[in-house]
Design a protein around this motif. Structure first.
Motif, PDB file in Angstrom:
ATOM      1  N   VAL A  76      22.080  44.515  29.935  1.00 26.77           N
ATOM      2  CA  VAL A  76      20.975  45.327  29.419  1.00 26.77           C
ATOM      3  C   VAL A  76      21.518  46.530  28.648  1.00 26.77           C
ATOM      4  O   VAL A  76      21.053  46.849  27.547  1.00 26.77           O
ATOM      5  N   GLU A  77      22.495  47.202  29.223  1.00 24.63           N
ATOM      6  CA  GLU A  77      23.072  48.380  28.561  1.00 24.63           C
ATOM      7  C   GLU A  77      23.740  48.003  27.250  1.00 24.63           C
ATOM      8  O   GLU A  77      23.671  48.747  26.265  1.00 24.63           O
ATOM      9  N   ASP A  78      24.391  46.839  27.232  1.00 26.00           N
ATOM     10  CA  ASP A  78      25.043  46.378  26.004  1.00 26.00           C
ATOM     11  C   ASP A  78      24.011  46.119  24.905  1.00 26.00           C
ATOM     12  O   ASP A  78      24.194  46.534  23.754  1.00 26.00           O
ATOM     13  N   ILE A  79      22.915  45.447  25.252  1.00 26.46           N
ATOM     14  CA  ILE A  79      21.863  45.172  24.271  1.00 26.46           C
ATOM     15  C   ILE A  79      21.211  46.474  23.815  1.00 26.46           C
ATOM     16  O   ILE A  79      20.943  46.667  22.624  1.00 26.46           O
ATOM     17  N   ASN A  80      20.966  47.374  24.766  1.00 24.74           N
ATOM     18  CA  ASN A  80      20.391  48.678  24.408  1.00 24.74           C
ATOM     19  C   ASN A  80      21.287  49.434  23.435  1.00 24.74           C
ATOM     20  O   ASN A  80      20.804  50.034  22.470  1.00 24.74           O
ATOM     21  N   ARG A  81      22.579  49.388  23.704  1.00 24.35           N
ATOM     22  CA  ARG A  81      23.528  50.102  22.851  1.00 24.35           C
ATOM     23  C   ARG A  81      23.507  49.543  21.429  1.00 24.35           C
ATOM     24  O   ARG A  81      23.644  50.263  20.448  1.00 24.35           O
ATOM     25  N   ARG A  82      23.313  48.238  21.316  1.00 19.98           N
ATOM     26  CA  ARG A  82      23.323  47.577  20.012  1.00 19.98           C
ATOM     27  C   ARG A  82      22.007  47.720  19.260  1.00 19.98           C
ATOM     28  O   ARG A  82      21.982  47.748  18.029  1.00 19.98           O
ATOM     29  N   LEU A  83      20.882  47.798  20.002  1.00 20.11           N
ATOM     30  CA  LEU A  83      19.579  47.657  19.347  1.00 20.11           C
ATOM     31  C   LEU A  83      18.646  48.849  19.473  1.00 20.11           C
ATOM     32  O   LEU A  83      17.787  49.046  18.601  1.00 20.11           O
ATOM     33  N   ALA A  84      18.762  49.627  20.546  1.00 16.37           N
ATOM     34  CA  ALA A  84      17.706  50.599  20.863  1.00 16.37           C
ATOM     35  C   ALA A  84      17.451  51.586  19.729  1.00 16.37           C
ATOM     36  O   ALA A  84      16.300  51.787  19.309  1.00 16.37           O
ATOM     37  N   ASP A  85      18.510  52.227  19.226  1.00 12.52           N
ATOM     38  CA  ASP A  85      18.316  53.252  18.195  1.00 12.52           C
ATOM     39  C   ASP A  85      17.679  52.670  16.942  1.00 12.52           C
ATOM     40  O   ASP A  85      16.752  53.254  16.358  1.00 12.52           O
ATOM     41  N   ASP A  86      18.180  51.505  16.520  1.00 13.92           N
ATOM     42  CA  ASP A  86      17.646  50.892  15.300  1.00 13.92           C
ATOM     43  C   ASP A  86      16.208  50.424  15.493  1.00 13.92           C
ATOM     44  O   ASP A  86      15.387  50.519  14.576  1.00 13.92           O
TER      45      ASP A  86
END
Length: 382
Positions: A144-154
């Protein structure tokens, strides 16, 4: 006919290595139903040559991250009774190199986040012993943290930058400049000497930043083939639910429909609320989502599925058509996955596309771009 049915059952028991023998008795794969063939493939993954650790190109150690294994584990819920599933899952744990993964907490601590492995853990979460449950949850948290790091801001940037094309704002912002209206309203101010337009007034779009000004519905297929998509979609749903400018609903379905919106505050809880694997009744889920629509013109619905409908196929098309005609902005995402091209029902996909409903597969890294285009009701090229 009775003898033929008995032979078909023996063919399923003995596997595809016995094809030649049964062909000599008049039993071919053409005599097996679609469910028979699916069952045959599922059983072959664990009991046939393709399920052995010594088969070419495969081993128990790397099988756990194999997307085919993820789909196979999901197919079990569709094909077998609960007691049979438990037996076959236990055999899979022994034969596919999953015992160390599930029963030794230290193994999970040493693994890098891998979404296929995460999908397998979620499918087998009821088989994980108590001593390893916390480690499994921590491993899912890493994903979850990995996906958040990749996608959340964008993703958040895409939503906040999505423009309401129906209203204009007195607040000046270069990124929200309405070029078309600014040019058309200032054509009278064209300067021949400078060969350019000298605008008297600039026009800006209103940003969609009002509290819950839009509604987004994520309708997630939790059948076995959609394991990775379900994980990406759930995390995406939690990111969107955290934004005040959107009212977000997250719904998961197989043959039943589960509204998981209340779990959106914790993506790991949301993922544990999804039951990966099982049958599919898309029409029932779309019917439920239709009841969530209050303002069609301000509602965007993502149907995330492979479109293999086990329910009413014609009813599904009618419900999608009704939603589309009411003004709901609908997009069908065939897969959100790191693992190659999606498998989907091409006939239903064509019928959906004929309704002028976009129907495509989207790689994870392009989700923010896709979301921005969809909220603006623009076309998106994969």
């Amino acid at each position: 006919m009775e003898n033929k049915e008995i032979l078909k059952r023996w063919r399923l028991i003995l596997g595809n290595d016995s094809d030649k023998m049964f062909a000599s008795m008049g039993i071919n794969n053409e005599d097996l139903s679609a469910d028979d063939l699916l069952m045959d493939s599922a059983l072959d993954q664990i009991y046939g040559n393709s399920g052995t650790e010594n088969s070419a190109g495969k081993s128990g150690g790397n099988g756990m991250s194999n997307p085919m294994l993820t789909k196979w584990l999901g197919d079990l819920r569709t094909l077998f009774e609960p007691m049979e599933i438990k037996i076959i899952q236990n055999d899979a744990i022994e034969r596919k190199g999953l015992r160390q993964l599930l029963f030794e907490p230290e193994m999970l601590d040493s693994l890098e986040p891998d979404i296929s492995t995460g999908a397998i853990l979620l499918m087998l979460k009821d088989q994980i012993p108590q001593k390893a449950k916390d480690n499994a949850r921590q491993y899912i948290q890493k994903i979850v943290e990995d996906i958040n790091r990749r996608l959340a801001d964008d993703l958040k940037r895409s939503v906040t930058a999505a423009l309401n094309r129906h209203e204009h704002s007195p607040i000046q912002s270069a990124s929200a400049l309405d070029y078309r209206m600014t040019i058309s309203r200032n054509l009278k101010n064209y300067n021949k000497q400078l060969n350019t337009i000298l605008p008297e007034k600039f026009y800006f779009f209103e940003r969609a930043a009002h509290s819950a000004s839009r509604t987004v519905i994520l309708d997630i297929d939790q059948s076995g083939s959609m394991g990775e998509s379900a994980i990406y979609s759930s995390v995406m749903g939690c990111i969107l639910a955290s934004m005040s400018s959107l009212k977000t609903h997250v719904v998961a379905f197989d043959t039943t429909v589960n509204d998981l919106t209340e779990m959106c505050s914790d993506p790991v809880d949301l993922l544990y609320g999804i039951q990966l694997g099982g049958g599919t009744n898309i029409e029932k889920s779309v019917a439920y989502c239709s009841e969530l629509v209050q303002e069609p013109e301000k509602t965007t619905m993502f149907l995330i599925t492979d479109l293999y409908e086990g329910g009413n196929r014609n009813g599904l098309i009618r419900r999608l058509q009704d939603l589309k005609e009411s003004g709901v902005n609908i997009v069908v995402l065939l897969a959100i996955s790191d693992s190659g091209k999606p498998s989907y029902d091409s006939q239903i996909a064509q019928k959906v596309a004929d309704l002028d409903i976009p129907c495509f597969a989207c790689p994870p890294e392009r989700l923010p771009e896709m979301l921005s285009a969809v909220l603006k009701r623009r076309s998106f090229i994969v």
